[in-house]
Design a protein around this motif. Structure first.
Motif, PDB file in Angstrom:
ATOM      1  N   ILE A 287       0.845  -1.206   0.000  1.00 36.28           N
ATOM      2  CA  ILE A 287       0.000   0.000   0.000  1.00 36.28           C
ATOM      3  C   ILE A 287       0.878   1.253   0.000  1.00 36.28           C
ATOM      4  CG2 ILE A 287      -1.686   1.307   1.366  1.00 36.28           C
ATOM      5  CD1 ILE A 287      -2.711  -1.355   2.447  1.00 36.28           C
ATOM      6  N   GLY A 288       0.472   2.217  -0.827  1.00 32.55           N
ATOM      7  CA  GLY A 288       1.103   3.534  -0.757  1.00 32.55           C
ATOM      8  C   GLY A 288       2.109   3.847  -1.838  1.00 32.55           C
ATOM      9  N   ILE A 289       2.328   2.918  -2.758  1.00 35.25           N
ATOM     10  CA  ILE A 289       3.315   3.176  -3.813  1.00 35.25           C
ATOM     11  C   ILE A 289       2.627   3.531  -5.142  1.00 35.25           C
ATOM     12  CG2 ILE A 289       5.173   2.181  -5.204  1.00 35.25           C
ATOM     13  CD1 ILE A 289       6.268   2.414  -2.546  1.00 35.25           C
ATOM     14  N   PHE A 290       1.713   2.654  -5.595  1.00 35.12           N
ATOM     15  CA  PHE A 290       1.068   2.852  -6.904  1.00 35.12           C
ATOM     16  C   PHE A 290      -0.437   3.057  -6.736  1.00 35.12           C
ATOM     17  CE2 PHE A 290       4.363  -0.473  -7.286  1.00 35.12           C
ATOM     18  CZ  PHE A 290       5.300   0.254  -7.996  1.00 35.12           C
ATOM     19  N   LYS A 291      -0.998   3.817  -7.673  1.00 37.62           N
ATOM     20  CA  LYS A 291      -2.466   3.982  -7.676  1.00 37.62           C
ATOM     21  C   LYS A 291      -3.151   2.710  -8.169  1.00 37.62           C
ATOM     22  CE  LYS A 291      -3.746   8.544  -6.996  1.00 37.62           C
ATOM     23  NZ  LYS A 291      -4.965   9.302  -6.882  1.00 37.62           N
ATOM     24  N   ASP A 292      -2.552   2.118  -9.222  1.00 40.68           N
ATOM     25  CA  ASP A 292      -3.168   0.896  -9.769  1.00 40.68           C
ATOM     26  C   ASP A 292      -2.608  -0.305  -9.024  1.00 40.68           C
ATOM     27  OD1 ASP A 292      -4.619   2.309 -11.687  1.00 40.68           O
ATOM     28  OD2 ASP A 292      -2.844   2.421 -12.976  1.00 40.68           O
ATOM     29  N   VAL A 293      -3.332  -0.731  -8.021  1.00 35.03           N
ATOM     30  CA  VAL A 293      -2.839  -1.842  -7.209  1.00 35.03           C
ATOM     31  C   VAL A 293      -3.769  -3.043  -7.307  1.00 35.03           C
ATOM     32  CG1 VAL A 293      -1.486  -0.619  -5.461  1.00 35.03           C
ATOM     33  CG2 VAL A 293      -3.957  -0.753  -5.219  1.00 35.03           C
ATOM     34  N   LEU A 294      -3.178  -4.193  -7.099  1.00 35.44           N
ATOM     35  CA  LEU A 294      -3.962  -5.420  -7.020  1.00 35.44           C
ATOM     36  C   LEU A 294      -3.689  -6.054  -5.667  1.00 35.44           C
ATOM     37  CD1 LEU A 294      -3.408  -7.017 -10.548  1.00 35.44           C
ATOM     38  CD2 LEU A 294      -5.557  -6.136  -9.610  1.00 35.44           C
ATOM     39  N   PHE A 295      -4.723  -6.162  -4.872  1.00 35.92           N
ATOM     40  CA  PHE A 295      -4.565  -6.808  -3.577  1.00 35.92           C
ATOM     41  C   PHE A 295      -5.085  -8.245  -3.664  1.00 35.92           C
ATOM     42  CE2 PHE A 295      -5.352  -2.302  -2.027  1.00 35.92           C
ATOM     43  CZ  PHE A 295      -4.004  -2.034  -1.838  1.00 35.92           C
ATOM     44  N   GLY A 296      -4.476  -9.123  -2.869  1.00 34.48           N
ATOM     45  CA  GLY A 296      -4.983 -10.488  -2.798  1.00 34.48           C
ATOM     46  C   GLY A 296      -6.288 -10.489  -2.013  1.00 34.48           C
ATOM     47  N   SER A 297      -7.189 -11.385  -2.374  1.00 36.36           N
ATOM     48  CA  SER A 297      -8.477 -11.404  -1.692  1.00 36.36           C
ATOM     49  C   SER A 297      -9.017 -12.826  -1.639  1.00 36.36           C
ATOM     50  CB  SER A 297      -9.465 -10.491  -2.445  1.00 36.36           C
ATOM     51  OG  SER A 297     -10.759 -10.627  -1.912  1.00 36.36           O
ATOM     52  N   LYS A 298      -9.604 -13.186  -0.511  1.00 36.93           N
ATOM     53  CA  LYS A 298     -10.197 -14.517  -0.391  1.00 36.93           C
ATOM     54  C   LYS A 298     -11.315 -14.486   0.650  1.00 36.93           C
ATOM     55  CE  LYS A 298      -9.045 -19.370   0.046  1.00 36.93           C
ATOM     56  NZ  LYS A 298      -7.970 -20.364   0.022  1.00 36.93           N
ATOM     57  N   VAL A 299     -12.385 -15.199   0.350  1.00 38.00           N
ATOM     58  CA  VAL A 299     -13.507 -15.305   1.289  1.00 38.00           C
ATOM     59  C   VAL A 299     -13.508 -16.731   1.834  1.00 38.00           C
ATOM     60  CG1 VAL A 299     -16.017 -15.204   1.555  1.00 38.00           C
ATOM     61  CG2 VAL A 299     -14.843 -13.564   0.058  1.00 38.00           C
ATOM     62  N   ILE A 300     -13.651 -16.850   3.136  1.00 34.27           N
ATOM     63  CA  ILE A 300     -13.681 -18.180   3.769  1.00 34.27           C
ATOM     64  C   ILE A 300     -14.934 -18.282   4.625  1.00 34.27           C
ATOM     65  CG2 ILE A 300     -12.496 -19.748   5.365  1.00 34.27           C
ATOM     66  CD1 ILE A 300      -9.905 -18.322   4.777  1.00 34.27           C
ATOM     67  N   LYS A 301     -15.618 -19.412   4.488  1.00 36.62           N
ATOM     68  CA  LYS A 301     -16.743 -19.669   5.382  1.00 36.62           C
ATOM     69  C   LYS A 301     -16.187 -20.137   6.728  1.00 36.62           C
ATOM     70  CE  LYS A 301     -20.548 -18.738   3.245  1.00 36.62           C
ATOM     71  NZ  LYS A 301     -21.463 -17.743   3.850  1.00 36.62           N
ATOM     72  N   VAL A 302     -16.736 -19.596   7.788  1.00 36.47           N
ATOM     73  CA  VAL A 302     -16.218 -19.941   9.109  1.00 36.47           C
ATOM     74  C   VAL A 302     -17.358 -20.397  10.010  1.00 36.47           C
ATOM     75  CG1 VAL A 302     -14.189 -18.435   9.041  1.00 36.47           C
ATOM     76  CG2 VAL A 302     -16.391 -17.507   9.790  1.00 36.47           C
ATOM     77  N   GLN A 303     -16.989 -20.961  11.134  1.00 36.96           N
ATOM     78  CA  GLN A 303     -18.004 -21.358  12.122  1.00 36.96           C
ATOM     79  C   GLN A 303     -17.522 -20.989  13.520  1.00 36.96           C
ATOM     80  OE1 GLN A 303     -18.332 -25.651  12.800  1.00 36.96           O
ATOM     81  NE2 GLN A 303     -16.480 -25.942  11.557  1.00 36.96           N
ATOM     82  N   LYS A 304     -18.452 -21.066  14.459  1.00 33.47           N
ATOM     83  CA  LYS A 304     -18.125 -20.674  15.829  1.00 33.47           C
ATOM     84  C   LYS A 304     -16.910 -21.482  16.332  1.00 33.47           C
ATOM     85  CE  LYS A 304     -20.393 -20.007  20.309  1.00 33.47           C
ATOM     86  NZ  LYS A 304     -19.836 -18.687  20.522  1.00 33.47           N
ATOM     87  N   GLY A 305     -15.985 -20.773  16.925  1.00 34.02           N
ATOM     88  CA  GLY A 305     -14.790 -21.431  17.473  1.00 34.02           C
ATOM     89  C   GLY A 305     -13.584 -21.357  16.538  1.00 34.02           C
ATOM     90  N   ASP A 306     -13.824 -21.054  15.257  1.00 33.21           N
ATOM     91  CA  ASP A 306     -12.684 -20.878  14.357  1.00 33.21           C
ATOM     92  C   ASP A 306     -11.880 -19.643  14.795  1.00 33.21           C
ATOM     93  OD1 ASP A 306     -13.620 -22.996  12.917  1.00 33.21           O
ATOM     94  OD2 ASP A 306     -14.117 -21.859  11.095  1.00 33.21           O
ATOM     95  N   ARG A 307     -10.598 -19.683  14.500  1.00 32.33           N
ATOM     96  CA  ARG A 307      -9.746 -18.544  14.858  1.00 32.33           C
ATOM     97  C   ARG A 307      -8.923 -18.086  13.658  1.00 32.33           C
ATOM     98  NH1 ARG A 307      -6.953 -20.099  20.677  1.00 32.33           N
ATOM     99  NH2 ARG A 307      -8.781 -19.653  21.975  1.00 32.33           N
ATOM    100  N   LEU A 308      -8.617 -16.807  13.643  1.00 31.53           N
ATOM    101  CA  LEU A 308      -7.672 -16.284  12.648  1.00 31.53           C
ATOM    102  C   LEU A 308      -6.615 -15.457  13.366  1.00 31.53           C
ATOM    103  CD1 LEU A 308     -10.615 -16.355  10.934  1.00 31.53           C
ATOM    104  CD2 LEU A 308      -9.000 -15.646   9.156  1.00 31.53           C
ATOM    105  N   PHE A 309      -5.398 -15.609  12.903  1.00 26.92           N
ATOM    106  CA  PHE A 309      -4.300 -14.855  13.506  1.00 26.92           C
ATOM    107  C   PHE A 309      -3.590 -14.023  12.443  1.00 26.92           C
ATOM    108  CE2 PHE A 309      -4.888 -18.392  16.440  1.00 26.92           C
ATOM    109  CZ  PHE A 309      -4.892 -17.734  17.664  1.00 26.92           C
ATOM    110  N   LEU A 310      -3.412 -12.752  12.785  1.00 25.59           N
ATOM    111  CA  LEU A 310      -2.672 -11.828  11.926  1.00 25.59           C
ATOM    112  C   LEU A 310      -1.394 -11.461  12.688  1.00 25.59           C
ATOM    113  CD1 LEU A 310      -5.898 -11.276  11.678  1.00 25.59           C
ATOM    114  CD2 LEU A 310      -5.208  -9.285  10.381  1.00 25.59           C
ATOM    115  N   TYR A 311      -0.310 -11.233  11.985  1.00 22.13           N
ATOM    116  CA  TYR A 311       0.962 -10.961  12.685  1.00 22.13           C
ATOM    117  C   TYR A 311       1.878 -10.168  11.769  1.00 22.13           C
ATOM    118  CZ  TYR A 311       1.886 -15.043   9.840  1.00 22.13           C
ATOM    119  OH  TYR A 311       1.955 -15.903   8.770  1.00 22.13           O
ATOM    120  N   THR A 312       2.867  -9.564  12.372  1.00 19.51           N
ATOM    121  CA  THR A 312       3.888  -8.879  11.562  1.00 19.51           C
ATOM    122  C   THR A 312       5.133  -9.757  11.511  1.00 19.51           C
ATOM    123  OG1 THR A 312       4.544  -7.638  13.521  1.00 19.51           O
ATOM    124  CG2 THR A 312       3.044  -6.552  11.987  1.00 19.51           C
TER     125      THR A 312
END
Lengths: 373, 106
Positions: A287-312
């Protein structure tokens, strides 16, 4: 400076007459004068006494002044001590070499004592002013770090977001940050980013990005659109060469789905309640370099108790151990799996300890955000 | 030469300057001896180093004639030319003896 606030000067010369003369003159001015007749003694004294300034003769037998300054400038503890060379009048090459090695000035032999005193005084004042500036800047950066931490969203602020976070700002004005956005009662956005570089501008930019997130992450926009709009603004305002990598995950509890947007950031770890953890690998521009950007994208079906972790990347990258995130991401999978039974609020910290296991000191900021459906 | 005036020029009290000159006499004697021995053993490097030392210390204290002679000695030795040193060491010794005499009067 010693406890009596007397500035100390180390005089290094193999000729005891020159040493005695400088010692006498400088002591009369109120300085504490330490002396050495050769290079090795000088280096030892510098480490022990940490003088405020060094007067260093170039031409000494065995270890000359260049050898001494080279050694001093290579050590963090002694590199900032101003060194004035004492040289013969005809030694132009020596003067230039002295400057290249880090000397702040030179005094030509035979020297006038009043000139020595004046130059010593001048460079002590400059050194004190520089040190004072550095201290002041460090204090300001520390305040910014504290302000950054105080602005972070906490799990208590948004209990329905059902998240936990582990945040370590290793450096002042660090480049890693996160945000949790309550979009509606059942839709939450989880954002994590890493700015290139760590400098004072990063902290201001972090605040700008948070404001942009609040403005652009709303139910009327698809998360891709939100990220695109934020990118377009940042292209305009970021300094040249500055960019950020990020992941943005939108959780919609009513739809039982998450939408993951990736902007050149390490992959999100998805931990299904009844399955093996998985890294959601997506290709996307930063983010922040080009105007014409392509970001990765994905939709996932989830259920109660599922977890997702984001990190640097600081959690898995280690320059000392020559590990990069592509290799270290495997550690994330194992650790996210290992903390399944740890409550989500504590899970990010548990992941941190599971991965690090008290290994080498941290080399970068670290943020781990985890949420549970 | 007026040692008191020379000391004042350097911002030193007579006693302080006398202390330094006393130390100078000792080191200068040693330097002159090194020059003599170096010439005898055709060791131009040690002659150059001793002359360099003497040039600096004498010049810093204001004994400029000694410093000039030492400078010539250093230059010649650094060019590996060890001729004319008998005269130069004699002149240096004479200057040093004069300083010793003046020192006794302080």
């Amino acid at each position: 400076m010693n406890s009596n606030n007397r500035l100390s000067i180390l005089v290094v010369d193999d000729n005891p007459v020159n040493v005695k003369m400088l010692e006498t003159c400088l002591a009369k001015e109120g300085y504490r004068v330490i002396t050495a007749l050769d290079g090795p003694s000088a280096r030892e004294i510098v480490l022990r006494e940490h003088p405020d300034l060094i007067l260093l003769d170039i031409q000494m037998p065995e270890e000359n002044g260049f050898d001494v300054i080279r050694s001093l400038k290579s050590k963090a503890a002694t590199a900032s001590i101003p060194v004035l060379f004492i040289t013969g009048v005809s030694e132009i090459k020596a003067k230039l070499e002295g400057f290249e090695l880090g000397a702040v000035d030179y005094i030509t032999k035979p020297f006038e004592t009043q000139e020595v005193i004046a130059r010593v005084g001048l460079h002590l004042k400059l050194s004190i002013a520089t040190n004072s500036l550095i201290t002041s800047q460090a204090e300001k950066l520390k305040q910014i770090t504290e302000a950054q931490v105080s602005l972070l969203t906490t799990p208590d602020q948004h209990p329905n977001a059902n998240f936990g976070v582990h945040y370590i700002a290793l450096q002042e004005a660090g480049g890693d940050f996160y945000e949790v956005l309550p979009i509606t009662e059942e839709i939450y956005g989880y954002f994590i980013a890493d700015f290139s570089g760590h400098d004072i501008s990063t902290s201001y930019l972090t605040t700008s990005v948070k404001a942009l997130l609040k403005q652009n992450c709303s139910p009327i926009y698809h998360p891709l659109e939100s990220m695109k709009m934020i990118n377009d603004v940042l292209v305009e305002i970021l300094p040249a060469g500055k960019y950020l990598t990020a992941n943005y995950v939108l959780l919609n509890r009513r739809k039982n789905q998450v939408t993951i947007i990736s902007a050149g950031h390490p992959p999100v770890c998805y931990v299904p309640v009844d399955g093996a953890p998985e890294l959601i690998e997506l290709k996307g521009d930063v983010i922040g370099i080009f105007k014409d950007v392509l970001f990765g994208s994905k939709v996932i079906k989830v259920q109660k108790g599922d977890r997702l972790f984001l990190y640097t990347d600081g959690i898995i990258e280690s320059l000392g151990q020559k590990i990069v995130w592509t290799e270290g991401a495997e550690k994330i999978l194992t650790s996210c799996d290992a903390v399944r039974n740890v409550p989500i609020r504590q899970a990010p910290e548990a992941i941190f300890h599971h991965i690090r296991k008290g290994e080498s000191p941290l080399e970068d900021d670290i943020v781990i955000v985890g949420f549970e459906i | 030469m007026d040692l008191k005036q020379m000391g004042e020029n350097l911002g030193l009290e007579p006693v302080e300057f006398a202390d330094i000159v006393t130390l100078f006499v000792t080191t200068a004697e040693s330097d002159i001896e090194k020059i003599r021995k170096g010439v005898l053993h055709k060791d131009a490097l040690s002659v150059s180093e001793a002359a360099h030392s003497l040039k600096g210390s004498s010049g810093n204290l204001g004994f400029l004639q000694m410093s000039d002679v030492a400078l010539t000695a250093e230059k010649k030795a650094s060019e590996n030319n060890l001729t004319g040193f008998e005269d130069m060491t004699r002149i240096l010794t004479d200057h040093l003896n004069e300083i010793k005499t003046l020192l006794k009067q302080v």
